[in-house]
Structure formats: C-alpha cells, structure tokens
Design an enzyme around this catalytic site. Structure first.
Site: not given
Length: 159
Positions: A8, A32, A104, A107, A130, A139
């Site tokens: 990211r 994250k 993004h 990705r 994820h 995605y």
C-alpha cells in the site's frame, strides 16, 4: 513495491532503511492496524532498491527509505505523495489511468494478474495481507470474456 509486492502507498511511506533485511532477503512492512509483516525481497525489487540507494537517494540523516527529491530533504510525507508520483510516471509513459489513485491501481493489477495466472483467491489475499476474503474478491478484476467461454447457457434461452 506497489506492483511486485502489492504494498500500500502508506506502507511505502513508512519504510525505513532498517526494514530492508538484505541478509535474509526480506522486507519488513508496517501494515494496517500496526501489524508487521515480513515479505520476500524479490531479486528485481532488491535490485531496484539498491539502485535507488546508490544512485538516487539524497544523502541525508533520515532513516526513512524514500526521501523527497526536492527540499526540504526528508521522508516522503504521505500516501497521497506516492499516488502523485505514480500518476506523474504513468502520464510520462503515455498511460491514461482509469482512476486517480495510481498507487492502489498497481496493487489491484497485481491481484488481477495473479488471478489470470491461476492463483487462488486465498493465495492472492495472503500476498495482499487481507483479513477478509470478500476484500480480495473485490480486488480481482474478472476476465468477462474468459467467463463467457465457460458459462452455461441460461435455462430456456435459445442460442
């Protein structure tokens, strides 16, 4: 890092010189939720980072891996900066991005490419780190022409 490892933009901003573990061939990513992940440092990514460090990174006291190219010379400030860099690079390459967040998009492109090469959604989700399978499904862009070739005809419909 965006296109090959699926990082990211914010993860790239937070990378430090110490996060590149040359001896073990890994890169430590601060993801994250303050999670840390060790990812394999692929040969091409390792060479690109080494080239940046030896030829392009300004000599500054900052431990941040990526440094602004213009004064003040300090670490890249935000994920939006990474997206701007990607947008400028794609514009120079003559590409017209379908969305504003180019970082993004890279990705997502990694996920789509993996799917097209036969990777499972579980594998893709693991690479992209994820927690939820539904996120991975979002995605991956599906190849509608490929799906049409294997789809069964609608019941009662005449071909």
């Amino acid at each position: 890092l965006l296109a090959r490892l699926g990082l990211r933009a914010g993860e790239i901003v937070s990378l430090t010189l110490g996060d590149v573990l040359w001896e073990s061939g890994e890169i430590c990513v601060h993801g994250k939720g303050k999670q840390r992940h060790r990812l394999p440092l692929t040969d091409d990514v390792g060479k690109a980072i080494a080239s940046y460090l030896t030829t392009a990174r300004p000599r500054v006291g900052s431990r941040r891996l990526f440094i602004r190219a213009r004064a003040p010379l300090r670490g890249i400030g935000s994920a939006a900066t990474v997206s701007t860099i990607v947008a400028e690079a794609t514009k120079r390459a003559g590409l017209d991005l379908p969305c504003r967040n180019g970082a993004h998009l890279l990705r997502r492109s990694l996920a789509t490419g993996m799917l097209q090469q036969g990777a499972s959604l579980d594998d893709i989700g693991q690479i992209l780190r994820h927690k939820n399978h539904d996120t991975t499904a979002i995605y991956t862009k599906l190849d509608l022409n490929a799906l049409r070739s294997v789809a069964l005809p609608w019941p009662g419909r005449r071909s």
